[in-house]
Motif scaffolding. Structure first.
Motif, PDB file in Angstrom:
ATOM      1  N   ARG A  85       1.576 -15.286  -8.415  1.00 37.87           N
ATOM      2  CA  ARG A  85       0.624 -16.463  -8.131  1.00 37.87           C
ATOM      3  C   ARG A  85      -0.003 -16.708  -6.886  1.00 37.87           C
ATOM      4  NH1 ARG A  85       6.037 -20.423  -9.777  1.00 37.87           N
ATOM      5  NH2 ARG A  85       6.205 -19.738 -11.800  1.00 37.87           N
ATOM      6  N   ARG A  86       0.418 -16.068  -5.797  1.00 37.94           N
ATOM      7  CA  ARG A  86      -0.360 -16.234  -4.629  1.00 37.94           C
ATOM      8  C   ARG A  86      -0.912 -15.180  -3.923  1.00 37.94           C
ATOM      9  NH1 ARG A  86       4.010 -20.764  -2.832  1.00 37.94           N
ATOM     10  NH2 ARG A  86       2.444 -21.237  -1.037  1.00 37.94           N
ATOM     11  N   VAL A  87      -1.014 -13.889  -4.353  1.00 37.74           N
ATOM     12  CA  VAL A  87      -1.522 -12.772  -3.545  1.00 37.74           C
ATOM     13  C   VAL A  87      -2.853 -12.748  -3.771  1.00 37.74           C
ATOM     14  CG1 VAL A  87      -1.802 -10.397  -3.400  1.00 37.74           C
ATOM     15  CG2 VAL A  87       0.718 -11.447  -3.067  1.00 37.74           C
ATOM     16  N   ARG A  88      -3.772 -12.838  -2.914  1.00 40.63           N
ATOM     17  CA  ARG A  88      -5.145 -12.735  -2.983  1.00 40.63           C
ATOM     18  C   ARG A  88      -5.932 -11.407  -3.873  1.00 40.63           C
ATOM     19  NH1 ARG A  88      -6.421 -15.087   3.117  1.00 40.63           N
ATOM     20  NH2 ARG A  88      -5.521 -13.185   3.592  1.00 40.63           N
ATOM     21  N   SER A  89      -6.879 -11.789  -4.260  1.00 43.89           N
ATOM     22  CA  SER A  89      -7.354 -10.536  -4.809  1.00 43.89           C
ATOM     23  C   SER A  89      -7.658  -9.446  -3.659  1.00 43.89           C
ATOM     24  CB  SER A  89      -9.070 -11.027  -5.490  1.00 43.89           C
ATOM     25  OG  SER A  89      -9.758  -9.774  -5.887  1.00 43.89           O
ATOM     26  N   GLY A  90      -7.492  -8.045  -4.389  1.00 42.74           N
ATOM     27  CA  GLY A  90      -7.487  -7.080  -3.379  1.00 42.74           C
ATOM     28  C   GLY A  90      -6.133  -6.661  -2.657  1.00 42.74           C
ATOM     29  N   GLY A  91      -5.213  -7.517  -3.111  1.00 43.40           N
ATOM     30  CA  GLY A  91      -3.894  -7.231  -2.469  1.00 43.40           C
ATOM     31  C   GLY A  91      -2.994  -6.400  -3.122  1.00 43.40           C
ATOM     32  N   ALA A  92      -1.685  -6.388  -2.600  1.00 42.49           N
ATOM     33  CA  ALA A  92      -0.670  -5.387  -3.242  1.00 42.49           C
ATOM     34  C   ALA A  92       0.545  -6.036  -3.158  1.00 42.49           C
ATOM     35  CB  ALA A  92      -0.968  -3.973  -2.558  1.00 42.49           C
ATOM     36  N   ILE A  93       1.459  -5.598  -4.266  1.00 37.14           N
ATOM     37  CA  ILE A  93       2.754  -6.045  -4.206  1.00 37.14           C
ATOM     38  C   ILE A  93       3.584  -4.599  -4.305  1.00 37.14           C
ATOM     39  CG2 ILE A  93       4.569  -7.104  -5.611  1.00 37.14           C
ATOM     40  CD1 ILE A  93       2.114  -8.949  -7.003  1.00 37.14           C
ATOM     41  N   ILE A  94       4.641  -4.550  -3.436  1.00 41.38           N
ATOM     42  CA  ILE A  94       5.198  -3.279  -3.304  1.00 41.38           C
ATOM     43  C   ILE A  94       6.760  -3.647  -3.242  1.00 41.38           C
ATOM     44  CG2 ILE A  94       5.573  -1.032  -1.921  1.00 41.38           C
ATOM     45  CD1 ILE A  94       2.810  -1.957  -0.889  1.00 41.38           C
ATOM     46  N   ALA A 111       6.193   0.502  -6.995  1.00 38.37           N
ATOM     47  CA  ALA A 111       7.541   0.445  -6.330  1.00 38.37           C
ATOM     48  C   ALA A 111       7.941   1.800  -5.651  1.00 38.37           C
ATOM     49  CB  ALA A 111       8.725   0.206  -7.553  1.00 38.37           C
ATOM     50  N   VAL A 112       8.327   1.955  -4.530  1.00 35.89           N
ATOM     51  CA  VAL A 112       8.696   2.818  -3.953  1.00 35.89           C
ATOM     52  C   VAL A 112      10.233   3.095  -3.961  1.00 35.89           C
ATOM     53  CG1 VAL A 112       8.799   4.148  -1.699  1.00 35.89           C
ATOM     54  CG2 VAL A 112       6.998   2.574  -2.164  1.00 35.89           C
ATOM     55  N   ALA A 113      10.738   4.173  -4.539  1.00 34.85           N
ATOM     56  CA  ALA A 113      11.961   4.607  -4.724  1.00 34.85           C
ATOM     57  C   ALA A 113      12.678   5.466  -3.673  1.00 34.85           C
ATOM     58  CB  ALA A 113      12.188   5.019  -6.240  1.00 34.85           C
ATOM     59  N   PRO A 114      12.924   5.308  -2.474  1.00 37.85           N
ATOM     60  CA  PRO A 114      13.512   6.099  -1.602  1.00 37.85           C
ATOM     61  C   PRO A 114      14.915   6.889  -2.007  1.00 37.85           C
ATOM     62  CG  PRO A 114      13.084   3.999  -0.460  1.00 37.85           C
ATOM     63  CD  PRO A 114      13.187   3.999  -1.993  1.00 37.85           C
ATOM     64  N   GLY A 115      15.164   8.038  -1.543  1.00 39.09           N
ATOM     65  CA  GLY A 115      16.208   8.814  -1.696  1.00 39.09           C
ATOM     66  C   GLY A 115      17.074   8.408  -0.416  1.00 39.09           C
ATOM     67  N   PRO A 116      18.236   9.188   0.109  1.00 37.47           N
ATOM     68  CA  PRO A 116      19.025   8.803   1.141  1.00 37.47           C
ATOM     69  C   PRO A 116      18.146   8.731   2.329  1.00 37.47           C
ATOM     70  CG  PRO A 116      20.125  10.277  -0.315  1.00 37.47           C
ATOM     71  CD  PRO A 116      18.884  10.227  -0.918  1.00 37.47           C
ATOM     72  N   THR A 117      18.350   7.646   2.982  1.00 41.41           N
ATOM     73  CA  THR A 117      17.368   7.121   4.222  1.00 41.41           C
ATOM     74  C   THR A 117      18.170   6.895   5.336  1.00 41.41           C
ATOM     75  OG1 THR A 117      15.771   6.619   2.677  1.00 41.41           O
ATOM     76  CG2 THR A 117      15.463   5.818   4.731  1.00 41.41           C
ATOM     77  N   ALA A 118      17.851   7.241   6.621  1.00 37.31           N
ATOM     78  CA  ALA A 118      18.838   6.874   7.723  1.00 37.31           C
ATOM     79  C   ALA A 118      18.945   5.552   8.258  1.00 37.31           C
ATOM     80  CB  ALA A 118      18.695   8.071   8.742  1.00 37.31           C
ATOM     81  N   THR A 119      19.439   4.735   7.566  1.00 34.30           N
ATOM     82  CA  THR A 119      19.654   3.306   7.749  1.00 34.30           C
ATOM     83  C   THR A 119      20.900   2.953   8.274  1.00 34.30           C
ATOM     84  OG1 THR A 119      19.529   2.447   5.898  1.00 34.30           O
ATOM     85  CG2 THR A 119      17.462   2.803   6.580  1.00 34.30           C
ATOM     86  N   ALA A 120      21.143   1.900   8.623  1.00 32.90           N
ATOM     87  CA  ALA A 120      22.556   1.258   8.857  1.00 32.90           C
ATOM     88  C   ALA A 120      23.047   1.181   7.416  1.00 32.90           C
ATOM     89  CB  ALA A 120      22.540  -0.183   9.529  1.00 32.90           C
ATOM     90  N   MET A 121      22.368   0.624   6.578  1.00 28.50           N
ATOM     91  CA  MET A 121      22.951   0.533   5.153  1.00 28.50           C
ATOM     92  C   MET A 121      23.595   1.503   4.556  1.00 28.50           C
ATOM     93  SD  MET A 121      21.232  -1.904   1.975  1.00 28.50           S
ATOM     94  CE  MET A 121      20.054  -0.701   1.340  1.00 28.50           C
ATOM     95  N   GLY A 134      -2.860  -0.638   1.282  1.00 31.02           N
ATOM     96  CA  GLY A 134      -4.275  -0.360   1.777  1.00 31.02           C
ATOM     97  C   GLY A 134      -5.013   0.493   1.044  1.00 31.02           C
ATOM     98  N   PRO A 135      -5.035   2.055   1.308  1.00 25.84           N
ATOM     99  CA  PRO A 135      -6.014   2.744   0.768  1.00 25.84           C
ATOM    100  C   PRO A 135      -5.718   3.157  -0.656  1.00 25.84           C
ATOM    101  CG  PRO A 135      -5.074   3.633   2.883  1.00 25.84           C
ATOM    102  CD  PRO A 135      -4.295   2.232   2.534  1.00 25.84           C
ATOM    103  N   ALA A 136      -4.503   3.164  -1.120  1.00 32.75           N
ATOM    104  CA  ALA A 136      -4.302   3.490  -2.613  1.00 32.75           C
ATOM    105  C   ALA A 136      -4.444   2.614  -3.705  1.00 32.75           C
ATOM    106  CB  ALA A 136      -2.677   4.082  -2.563  1.00 32.75           C
ATOM    107  N   ARG A 137      -5.810   2.148  -3.775  1.00 30.90           N
ATOM    108  CA  ARG A 137      -6.371   1.036  -4.627  1.00 30.90           C
ATOM    109  C   ARG A 137      -6.120   1.769  -6.152  1.00 30.90           C
ATOM    110  NH1 ARG A 137      -4.796  -3.101  -3.349  1.00 30.90           N
ATOM    111  NH2 ARG A 137      -6.053  -3.969  -5.252  1.00 30.90           N
ATOM    112  N   TRP A 138      -6.364   3.193  -6.403  1.00 31.84           N
ATOM    113  CA  TRP A 138      -5.946   3.510  -7.650  1.00 31.84           C
ATOM    114  C   TRP A 138      -4.506   3.864  -8.293  1.00 31.84           C
ATOM    115  CZ3 TRP A 138      -8.811   2.413 -11.551  1.00 31.84           C
ATOM    116  CH2 TRP A 138      -9.265   3.175 -12.720  1.00 31.84           C
ATOM    117  N   ILE A 139      -3.649   3.837  -7.414  1.00 27.96           N
ATOM    118  CA  ILE A 139      -2.135   3.787  -7.648  1.00 27.96           C
ATOM    119  C   ILE A 139      -1.764   2.369  -8.242  1.00 27.96           C
ATOM    120  CG2 ILE A 139       0.256   4.529  -7.007  1.00 27.96           C
ATOM    121  CD1 ILE A 139      -1.409   6.492  -5.119  1.00 27.96           C
ATOM    122  N   ASN A 140      -1.467   2.115  -9.287  1.00 31.33           N
ATOM    123  CA  ASN A 140      -1.017   0.777  -9.936  1.00 31.33           C
ATOM    124  C   ASN A 140      -0.040   1.170 -11.059  1.00 31.33           C
ATOM    125  OD1 ASN A 140      -0.868  -1.715  -9.996  1.00 31.33           O
ATOM    126  ND2 ASN A 140      -2.722  -1.692 -11.563  1.00 31.33           N
TER     127      ASN A 140
END
Length: 249
Positions: free
Chosen positions: A131-140, A184-194, A231-237
């Motif tokens: 509803r609120r992200v401006r034109s040219g924006g991204a949801i990840i 969406a970004v789908a990480p594998g095992p990542t070194a975080t506290a979780m 930012g740069p990846a405008r053709w990945i959607n």
């Protein structure tokens, strides 16, 4: 914490921004000059530190506490971003929980909590973003490679993240004509506290050795991908990017 208003810089909301991948992402966007709303659920001290890291990186930031599954709290979060920085261009939804248990043993109250936080939370945050992200924006959105790796003990978590991927792909198509990308970004095992929580070192070492690169992912590995999509990846959607060092699906 800085609270000046501007309408010229790009503005990002990062949920789960006080820890792990979310915190690293907030700092990375700070390096790009973003104003960042660091959203957290539990620890004001960690959120304040994340704000300092964004500012040290060259951006501006505030911290806002919010339950991502509460539609009123999320609406207030977006209101605060707009009031403070003038709008919203990027939403990075990294908040989530990951209790582990074999399916047969998992308490259904815990299952409901996972679905509420991870799946409903994504729906609520993405609804405001749509509803609120401006034109040219991204949801990840942050998903997980566990939707493919099918590791025992992760049934509830992987199920919730499968829903995240479905929301992502459909929302990208619903925003036709808006010039807003949704991925969406789908990480594998990542070194975080979780990731480390409750795992013996032997298991950590075994998981780290699985990908051809023979290491765990680092939060900065994922933050770089988010930066690209923001930012740069405008053709990945409408895509899910599996970031796991080559772990087999």
């Amino acid at each position: 914490m800085t609270e000046n208003t501007t309408t010229t810089e790009r503005v990002a909301i990062v949920t789960g921004g006080s820890r792990g991948i979310g915190r690293e992402t907030a700092g990375r966007l700070g390096r790009d000059g973003y104003a960042v709303v660091v959203t957290y659920s539990g620890s004001p001290a960690e959120a304040d530190q994340a704000v300092k890291e964004v500012e040290q990186a060259g951006g501006r930031a505030i911290a806002v506490q919010a339950d991502v599954a509460d539609e009123n709290a999320v609406k207030a979060l977006f209101d605060r971003a707009e009031e403070t920085f003038g709008g919203v261009d990027v939403v990075v939804h990294a908040a989530g929980i990951m209790p582990l248990s074999p399916l047969s043993d998992l308490d259904l109250d815990v299952f409901d909590q996972v679905i509420r936080t991870n799946l409903r939370g994504t729906f609520v945050v993405d609804q405001q973003a749509a509803r609120r992200v401006r034109s040219g924006g991204a949801i990840i959105n942050l998903s997980s490679s566990l939707t493919r790796l099918a590791r025992p003990g992760y049934s509830a978590y992987a199920a919730s993240k499968g829903g995240v991927e479905a929301i992502t792909l459909i929302l990208a198509r619903e925003l036709r004509g808006r010039d807003i990308t949704v991925n969406a970004v789908a990480p594998g095992p990542t070194a975080t506290a979780m990731f480390f929580d409750g795992k013996p070192q032997e298991l950590v070492d075994r998981i780290a050795a699985e990908p051809p690169l023979e290491r765990l992912g680092q939060p900065e590995d994922i933050a770089e991908i988010v930066h690209f999509l923001a930012g740069p990846a405008r053709w990945i959607n409408g895509q899910v990017i599996y970031a796991n060092g080559g772990s087999a699906a």
